[in-house]
Design an enzyme around this catalytic site. Structure first.
Site, PDB file in Angstrom:
ATOM      1  N   ASP A  55     -34.545  -1.976  20.555  1.00  0.00           N
ATOM      2  CA  ASP A  55     -35.940  -2.092  20.976  1.00  0.00           C
ATOM      3  C   ASP A  55     -36.651  -3.120  20.088  1.00  0.00           C
ATOM      4  OD1 ASP A  55     -38.626  -1.751  21.570  1.00  0.00           O
ATOM      5  OD2 ASP A  55     -38.497   0.431  21.680  1.00  0.00           O
ATOM      6  N   LYS A  89     -44.974   0.638  39.595  1.00  0.00           N
ATOM      7  CA  LYS A  89     -45.698   1.854  39.989  1.00  0.00           C
ATOM      8  C   LYS A  89     -46.819   2.139  39.005  1.00  0.00           C
ATOM      9  CE  LYS A  89     -41.704   3.971  42.280  1.00  0.00           C
ATOM     10  NZ  LYS A  89     -40.770   5.120  42.319  1.00  0.00           N
ATOM     11  N   ASP A 114     -39.838  -6.200  32.319  1.00  0.00           N
ATOM     12  CA  ASP A 114     -39.910  -5.248  33.431  1.00  0.00           C
ATOM     13  C   ASP A 114     -41.370  -5.055  33.854  1.00  0.00           C
ATOM     14  OD1 ASP A 114     -39.824  -2.954  35.107  1.00  0.00           O
ATOM     15  OD2 ASP A 114     -38.008  -2.266  34.094  1.00  0.00           O
ATOM     16  N   ASP A 134     -43.241 -13.021  37.365  1.00  0.00           N
ATOM     17  CA  ASP A 134     -43.409 -13.436  38.759  1.00  0.00           C
ATOM     18  C   ASP A 134     -44.093 -12.331  39.561  1.00  0.00           C
ATOM     19  OD1 ASP A 134     -41.183 -11.684  38.663  1.00  0.00           O
ATOM     20  OD2 ASP A 134     -40.471 -12.457  40.588  1.00  0.00           O
ATOM     21  N   GLU A 165     -37.161 -13.613  20.571  1.00  0.00           N
ATOM     22  CA  GLU A 165     -36.985 -13.566  22.022  1.00  0.00           C
ATOM     23  C   GLU A 165     -36.806 -12.103  22.423  1.00  0.00           C
ATOM     24  OE1 GLU A 165     -36.381 -15.995  24.561  1.00  0.00           O
ATOM     25  OE2 GLU A 165     -37.013 -17.665  23.291  1.00  0.00           O
ATOM     26  N   PHE A 192     -33.271 -15.485  37.376  1.00  0.00           N
ATOM     27  CA  PHE A 192     -34.162 -14.484  37.968  1.00  0.00           C
ATOM     28  C   PHE A 192     -35.366 -15.162  38.603  1.00  0.00           C
ATOM     29  CE2 PHE A 192     -37.804 -11.643  37.693  1.00  0.00           C
ATOM     30  CZ  PHE A 192     -37.307 -10.455  38.194  1.00  0.00           C
ATOM     31  N   GLU A 193     -35.939 -16.121  37.892  1.00  0.00           N
ATOM     32  CA  GLU A 193     -37.106 -16.841  38.387  1.00  0.00           C
ATOM     33  C   GLU A 193     -36.758 -17.672  39.612  1.00  0.00           C
ATOM     34  OE1 GLU A 193     -40.482 -19.880  36.528  1.00  0.00           O
ATOM     35  OE2 GLU A 193     -38.606 -19.498  35.464  1.00  0.00           O
TER      36      GLU A 193
END
Length: 248
Positions: free
Chosen positions: A134, A161, A157, A193, A82, A228-229
């Protein structure tokens, strides 16, 4: 049982903020742990977690230096990686509903990692471990080829930009790395999303020569709706799931 030794949180922050090569795919963030999460980190990290970057918090290794998942989990079972579980609610729910597989959640955000440890304790999860750092570096240096049953990356993320698109997790070289760590038939499941990122996910997974991808799919029942979703859905932003399978 002896009292837990408090972890050195500065070491976590230094590891998260140190320069990476290639480019980092996440924002290092600072936030307060709070009492309960701080306590969970001190009590549980030494037993359920390890650091990708810090040799002071090592992980068990096989004879060839790779992560020994059988030693880590105390059994031999399929492993799900995950990437970026956030505050951990979705990962904990999936691990609870899927006891025959082991879940390794890699997170750089310390409060999220601590919250996931707290959830694992409250739910009595024995098939969940955490790593701080990481996930791509872990995959690159310590996960053996063909060692994973699945890789999940939910709402990474989006780096909206244009000049930051090179930092996105889902791009050809990263997907090739993660695919190489999957067993034949293993799945790579990503979700976002952010429409432009969803389009990139579809394109990149379809173009990988070692993956079979059917493009966007409805959210599978085994992936819970994240907080978040839910916030995104409330504002009219729908999510896109893309699932690809490693071919022989």
């Amino acid at each position: 049982m002896p009292p837990a030794t408090p972890v050195d949180r500065d070491l976590f922050r230094q590891a998260a903020a140190r320069p990476h090569e290639p480019l980092r795919t996440y924002h290092p963030r600072r936030a307060s742990l709070g009492r309960d999460r701080g306590d969970a980190l001190d009590r549980l990290f030494g037993r359920l977690g390890f650091s990708v970057h810090d040799e002071a918090a090592p992980f068990p290794r096989t004879a060839d230096g790779m992560l020994d998942t059988a030693a880590l989990f105390g059994r031999t079972a399929p492993v799900v990686l995950e990437i970026g579980p956030g505050m951990g609610e979705t990962t904990a729910a999936m691990a609870q509903a899927d006891p025959d597989r082991d879940y390794l959640a890699v997170e750089v955000h310390l409060p999220g990692l601590a919250n996931l440890l707290l959830l694992a304790e409250r739910l009595g999860l024995t098939n969940l471990r955490v790593a701080h750092g990481d996930a791509l570096e872990l995959a690159r240096t310590a996960l053996a080829p063909g060692s994973l049953d699945a890789v999940h990356a939910f709402f990474p993320d989006p780096w909206p930009k244009a000049r930051h698109h090179k930092r996105r997790l889902v791009q050809p070289e990263h997907v090739a790395l993660l695919r190489s760590r999957l067993r034949v038939g293993g799945t790579l499941h990503v979700a976002t999303d952010w429409v432009p990122y969803a389009e990139q996910m579809v394109e990149v997974l379809a173009a990988d020569p070692g993956l079979d991808s059917a493009g966007p799919v409805p959210r599978p029942e085994h992936r819970p709706v994240t907080k978040f979703e839910a916030r995104a859905l409330a504002t009219g932003r729908a999510s896109t799931d893309v699932i690809a399978r490693r071919r022989a």
